[in-house]
Write an enzyme that holds these catalytic residues in place. Sequence first.
Site, short mmCIF file in Angstrom:
data_model
loop_
_atom_site.label_atom_id
_atom_site.label_comp_id
_atom_site.label_asym_id
_atom_site.label_seq_id
_atom_site.Cartn_x
_atom_site.Cartn_y
_atom_site.Cartn_z
N SER A 174 -15.50 7.83 -11.06
CA SER A 174 -14.91 9.15 -11.34
C SER A 174 -13.41 9.05 -11.13
CB SER A 174 -15.50 10.16 -10.35
OG SER A 174 -14.77 11.36 -10.38
N TYR A 187 -17.78 13.16 -1.91
CA TYR A 187 -17.92 12.65 -3.28
C TYR A 187 -16.81 11.64 -3.59
CZ TYR A 187 -18.29 12.83 -8.43
OH TYR A 187 -18.42 12.52 -9.76
N1 NAD Z 1 -19.77 15.63 -14.77
C1 NAD Z 1 -18.58 15.28 -14.32
O1 NAD Z 1 -17.63 16.08 -14.28
C2 NAD Z 1 -18.33 13.86 -13.88
C3 NAD Z 1 -17.00 13.43 -13.72
C4 NAD Z 1 -16.77 12.15 -13.28
C5 NAD Z 1 -17.81 11.30 -13.00
N2 NAD Z 1 -19.09 11.75 -13.16
C6 NAD Z 1 -20.18 10.85 -12.81
O2 NAD Z 1 -20.96 10.59 -13.95
C7 NAD Z 1 -22.31 10.33 -13.55
C8 NAD Z 1 -23.24 11.23 -14.36
O3 NAD Z 1 -22.90 12.57 -14.06
P1 NAD Z 1 -23.44 13.80 -14.92
O4 NAD Z 1 -22.32 14.76 -15.00
O5 NAD Z 1 -24.09 13.33 -16.13
O6 NAD Z 1 -24.49 14.40 -13.88
P2 NAD Z 1 -25.94 15.00 -14.13
O7 NAD Z 1 -26.26 15.81 -12.94
O8 NAD Z 1 -26.00 15.65 -15.46
O9 NAD Z 1 -26.86 13.70 -14.18
C9 NAD Z 1 -27.05 12.92 -13.03
C10 NAD Z 1 -28.46 12.38 -13.05
O10 NAD Z 1 -28.64 11.59 -11.86
C11 NAD Z 1 -29.97 11.82 -11.41
N3 NAD Z 1 -30.09 11.50 -9.99
C12 NAD Z 1 -29.54 12.17 -8.96
N4 NAD Z 1 -29.94 11.60 -7.80
C13 NAD Z 1 -30.74 10.55 -8.13
C14 NAD Z 1 -31.45 9.60 -7.36
N5 NAD Z 1 -31.44 9.60 -6.03
N6 NAD Z 1 -32.17 8.65 -8.02
C15 NAD Z 1 -32.22 8.64 -9.37
N7 NAD Z 1 -31.57 9.54 -10.14
C16 NAD Z 1 -30.85 10.48 -9.52
C17 NAD Z 1 -30.20 13.31 -11.68
O11 NAD Z 1 -31.59 13.65 -11.69
C18 NAD Z 1 -29.54 13.47 -13.04
O12 NAD Z 1 -30.46 13.25 -14.07
C19 NAD Z 1 -22.36 10.60 -12.04
O13 NAD Z 1 -22.25 9.38 -11.35
C20 NAD Z 1 -21.14 11.45 -11.80
O14 NAD Z 1 -20.67 11.34 -10.48
C21 NAD Z 1 -19.38 13.00 -13.61
#
Ligand code: NAD
Length: 310
Positions: A174, A187
């Site tokens: 991130s 985070y």
């Molecule tokens: N959305 C944002 O703004 C953003 C920004 C920067 C980085 N990210 C990173 O991108 C990645 C995806 O984020 P997203 O926005 O698609 O989130 P999201 O919540 O849409 O998807 C995350 C997925 O991870 C799964 N998950 C959570 N805990 C878990 C576990 N213990 N075991 C297996 N699966 C698990 C959830 O069920 C979900 O399907 C993450 O690592 C997040 O930190 C997101």
Amino acid sequence: MLFVIAVEFFLTCIRFAYHIVIAIIYSILPRKAKNVEGDIVLITGAANGIGKIVAKKFADLNATLVLWDIDKKANENVAREIEVMGKRAYAYTVDVTQKESVYKVANRVKMEVGDVNILINNAGIVSGKKLLDCDDDMIIRTMEVNMISHFWTVKAFLPAMLENNEGHIVTIASAAGLLGVSQLVDYSASKHGAIGFDESLRHELTDMHSGINTTVVCPYYTDTGLFYGCKSRFPKILPILEPEYVASCIVDAILQNQHILFVPKILSIFIFLKTILPTSAFIVLGKFFGGFTFMDNFQGRAKKNFNRKF
Ligand SMILES: NC(=O)c1ccc[n+]([C@@H]2O[C@H](COP(=O)([O-])OP(=O)(O)OC[C@H]3O[C@@H](n4cnc5c(N)ncnc54)[C@H](O)[C@@H]3O)[C@@H](O)[C@H]2O)c1
């Protein structure tokens, strides 16, 4: 001895110049994308958001998808959607924080699907609370899902990649892994750890002359629901990103064996400024750009009436 060091220094200068020239060329002319047809791509957190879209994009490229998520129903739905596209997908219900479960399911994947070519550590969670309001268990959980789980998945799949002298390990980190953010202490710490994990692993793999690539991805806030409620102060300069766009950038970076990806690219300017400005001056800048207030209206995934878009 002095002669040996002088020769080594000379060779280092040549290698250094070579890599600078190559980087400049690649920044102008994109690298040829690698062919992933028939490759096995494993994505953690594939049931929703960015992971789900990345999975479908790899399916479009005729890769076989292995989908890992704790959300059984949503994960199996993604597998079905991929099968409807006429492509191959296997859904496994895994909590990536459970080391034994990761190792056990990894063995099943090896037997039932084959050796994983591309591992994408994408599962992530966010608590969105100020440090003193953060429950201890939630802090541990955030570190485990966002960072420590990478140790287990990589230990499970790296040996086969080394044997095959081919593979790719992707870390979805991130922008908060490079820039600290108020109300995201847990985070941000977990994502700083994930970036350190990628960089150190890359050095280790380079030192081993392995044919394994690593990519670390640092996206700004993306409209998946994970950060539901957050607002950008200057949406024209730093808009909340569309998941489809972020997923496309991730797939392109993987196909081109890019080491690090900032989405959007303008983030690299903030990171550069952080390294050269006095901390107090950078904080003033961060405050102006809304870094202190971004999380004020955070509701996240927990919001009851939130309808997931992805
Ligand atoms: N959305 C944002 O703004 C953003 C920004 C920067 C980085 N990210 C990173 O991108 C990645 C995806 O984020 P997203 O926005 O698609 O989130 P999201 O919540 O849409 O998807 C995350 C997925 O991870 C799964 N998950 C959570 N805990 C878990 C576990 N213990 N075991 C297996 N699966 C698990 C959830 O069920 C979900 O399907 C993450 O690592 C997040 O930190 C997101």
